[in-house]
Design a protein around this motif. Structure first.
Motif, mmCIF file in Angstrom:
data_model
loop_
_atom_site.group_PDB
_atom_site.id
_atom_site.type_symbol
_atom_site.label_atom_id
_atom_site.label_comp_id
_atom_site.label_asym_id
_atom_site.label_seq_id
_atom_site.Cartn_x
_atom_site.Cartn_y
_atom_site.Cartn_z
ATOM 1 N N GLU A 128 -11.422 -8.819 -7.292
ATOM 2 C CA GLU A 128 -12.176 -7.837 -8.081
ATOM 3 C C GLU A 128 -12.886 -8.468 -9.280
ATOM 4 N N TRP B 108 0.612 4.009 -4.776
ATOM 5 C CA TRP B 108 -0.470 3.076 -5.087
ATOM 6 C C TRP B 108 -1.793 3.443 -4.439
ATOM 7 N N LYS B 109 -1.823 4.596 -3.742
ATOM 8 C CA LYS B 109 -3.077 5.006 -3.082
ATOM 9 C C LYS B 109 -4.216 5.129 -4.104
ATOM 10 N N GLN B 110 -3.861 5.539 -5.319
ATOM 11 C CA GLN B 110 -4.899 5.710 -6.354
ATOM 12 C C GLN B 110 -5.504 4.372 -6.800
ATOM 13 N N TRP B 111 -4.810 3.273 -6.512
ATOM 14 C CA TRP B 111 -5.346 1.976 -6.958
ATOM 15 C C TRP B 111 -6.536 1.546 -6.096
ATOM 16 N N THR B 112 -6.550 1.938 -4.816
ATOM 17 C CA THR B 112 -7.600 1.467 -3.895
ATOM 18 C C THR B 112 -9.009 1.788 -4.407
ATOM 19 N N PRO B 113 -9.316 3.041 -4.790
ATOM 20 C CA PRO B 113 -10.681 3.296 -5.297
ATOM 21 C C PRO B 113 -10.964 2.600 -6.623
ATOM 22 N N GLY C 273 0.814 -1.216 0.000
ATOM 23 C CA GLY C 273 0.000 0.000 0.000
ATOM 24 C C GLY C 273 0.845 1.262 0.000
ATOM 25 N N ALA D 177 -9.751 -0.405 -7.499
ATOM 26 C CA ALA D 177 -10.041 -1.802 -7.127
ATOM 27 C C ALA D 177 -11.449 -1.911 -6.555
ATOM 28 N N GLU D 178 -11.844 -0.915 -5.774
ATOM 29 C CA GLU D 178 -13.190 -0.922 -5.182
ATOM 30 C C GLU D 178 -14.243 -0.842 -6.286
#
Ligand SMILES: Cc1cc2nc3c(=O)[nH]c(=O)nc-3n(C[C@H](O)[C@H](O)[C@H](O)COP(=O)(O)O)c2cc1C
Length: 197
Positions: A100, A58-63, A54, A65-66
């Motif tokens: 996902e 890579w913070k932008q990947w979390t939303p 994390g 992936a959601e």
């Protein structure tokens, strides 16, 4: 039902993005929510171990992936580049997991400025779903001479391709309805087997 369309070109103002906008209009008939992800605009870093920890980049990947988790179906669009799918789309698929995508349907779409466009579809069908377990549906779409076919209103000027697109998007929605229980039913059971044989 929710649909996510991924435009796999890493070029600004790509033809693949125009195709994504056209298919999004068709998909609105079947899906209550349709999102287009433009991989040029997202400009994701190439995969590195930081995604597991994390890391900041890579913070932008979390939303994202959601959003994929909430989706019932996907469209993956790749231009043919030197006979291949784009690095951006391969990178995107490298970032995805069974959490996902597993057992949800996906439509593959190729684009070409000339008469090609099948190679990225073949490439993705061979291995693009090994670890994420997404289900590529049997039918695909190819937009050849793409710059002459999708107009400024994101309509398709080729009637037979338009009819095929209407059918194929309806087919994708049909698979989404039919496969809906599978992700939830099989995700946990598949964990020991998630990396294939
Ligand atoms: C690096 C590169 C390689 C390409 N190689 C091919 C190819 O192998 N076959 C093909 O039909 N078009 C090829 N093209 C042209 C694309 O089909 C064209 O850019 C088309 O508009 C789809 O890409 P786009 O979504 O980025 O606009 C290539 C384009 C680029 C930028």
């Amino acid at each position: 039902m929710k649909l996510t369309i991924v435009s796999g070109s890493q070029r600004a103002k790509s033809q693949s993005l125009n195709v994504a906008k056209y298919l999004a209009k068709l998909a609105n008939t079947h899906f209550t929510e349709v999102d287009v992800l433009d991989l040029y605009e997202l400009n994701l870093p190439f995969w590195n171990e930081g995604v597991w920890q994390g890391g900041e980049e890579w913070k932008q990947w979390t939303p994202i992936a959601e959003k994929l988790k909430q989706s019932d179906a996907f469209v993956f669009i790749s231009p043919e580049w030197h006979g291949m799918a784009t690095p951006a789309l391969k990178n995107f698929l490298l970032l995805t997991k069974d959490d996902e995508l597993a057992h949800k349907p996906a439509l593959l779409v190729g684009t070409s400025a000339s008469v090609n466009g099948v190679y990225p579809i073949s490439e993705l069908k061979v291995s693009g779903n090994k670890n994420n377990h997404v289900c590529f549906i049997p039918d695909h779409l190819i937009f050849r001479n793409v710059q002459d076919i999708i107009d400024e209103n994101f309509d398709c000027q080729n009637e037979s391709l338009h009819e095929r697109s209407v059918y194929t998007v309806a087919l994708l929605a049909g698979y989404a309805r039919a496969l809906a229980p599978l992700h939830g039913d099989m995700l946990a059971a598949g964990k020991p087997f998630r990396f294939g044989m």
